[in-house]
Design an enzyme around this catalytic site. Structure first.
Site, short mmCIF file in Angstrom:
data_model
loop_
_atom_site.label_atom_id
_atom_site.label_comp_id
_atom_site.label_asym_id
_atom_site.label_seq_id
_atom_site.Cartn_x
_atom_site.Cartn_y
_atom_site.Cartn_z
N ILE A 85 0.71 -1.14 0.03
CA ILE A 85 0.11 0.04 -0.01
C ILE A 85 0.86 1.42 0.01
O ILE A 85 1.96 1.36 0.76
CB ILE A 85 -0.90 0.12 1.41
N CYS A 86 0.42 2.22 -0.81
CA CYS A 86 1.19 3.51 -0.70
C CYS A 86 0.07 4.37 -0.14
O CYS A 86 -1.01 4.80 -0.59
CB CYS A 86 1.54 4.05 -2.22
N LEU A 87 0.63 4.91 1.03
CA LEU A 87 -0.24 5.81 2.01
C LEU A 87 0.55 6.61 2.65
O LEU A 87 1.46 5.90 3.60
CB LEU A 87 -1.27 4.75 2.89
#
Length: 149
Positions: A85-87
């Protein structure tokens, strides 16, 4: 161990006051490994989907962020085929020890409601999101029906 104590408290807090669209539990009997389910938010492309996530807390939590991965396949510009995840909240250089896992889970549910194509993990999906939203929505909904039930 400070990490274990903090994780136990956060787990107890989430058990007492569950978050909307999110449920968590221990993965086995290891307090430092959780599993969770995020329900696709109403009105979003992912509405009705059940997205399983794995949550692993590092030994130096809360000074380092937890590692969270999607276990359910999802067509999303901020989630790759391995479930990474890119958060922003989870990035090591942005993470703050005051951040709780509940904050992260709320942010993940929000990411389902509002993908962030400006900080993508999968550039081709982000490009489609920006250039051909109708096709993006159609594909994402097909994946929800196929993988997130």
């Amino acid at each position: 161990m400070a990490a274990t104590k903090r994780v136990a408290k956060e787990y107890a807090d989430l058990t007492k006051a569950p978050l909307p669209n999110v449920s968590v539990g221990l993965d086995g009997d290891d307090l430092m490994n959780w599993k969770g389910v995020i329900t696709g938010p109403t009105g979003s492309t992912y509405q009705g989907g059940l997205f399983r996530v794995a949550i692993k807390f590092p030994k130096d939590y809360p000074f380092k962020p937890p590692k969270i991965t999607f276990r359910t396949k999802i067509y999303h510009p901020n989630v790759d085929s391995d479930g990474a995840i890119c958060l922003a909240l989870l990035k090591t250089d942005i993470w703050k020890p005051a951040t709780k896992i509940s904050d992260v889970l709320i942010a993940l549910a929000q990411l389902l409601a509002e993908p962030n194509p400006d900080d993508p993990l999968v550039a081709s999906i982000a490009e489609q999101y920006n250039q051909d939203r109708e096709k993006f929505v159609k594909t994402a909904k097909e994946w929800v029906a196929k993988y997130a039930q």
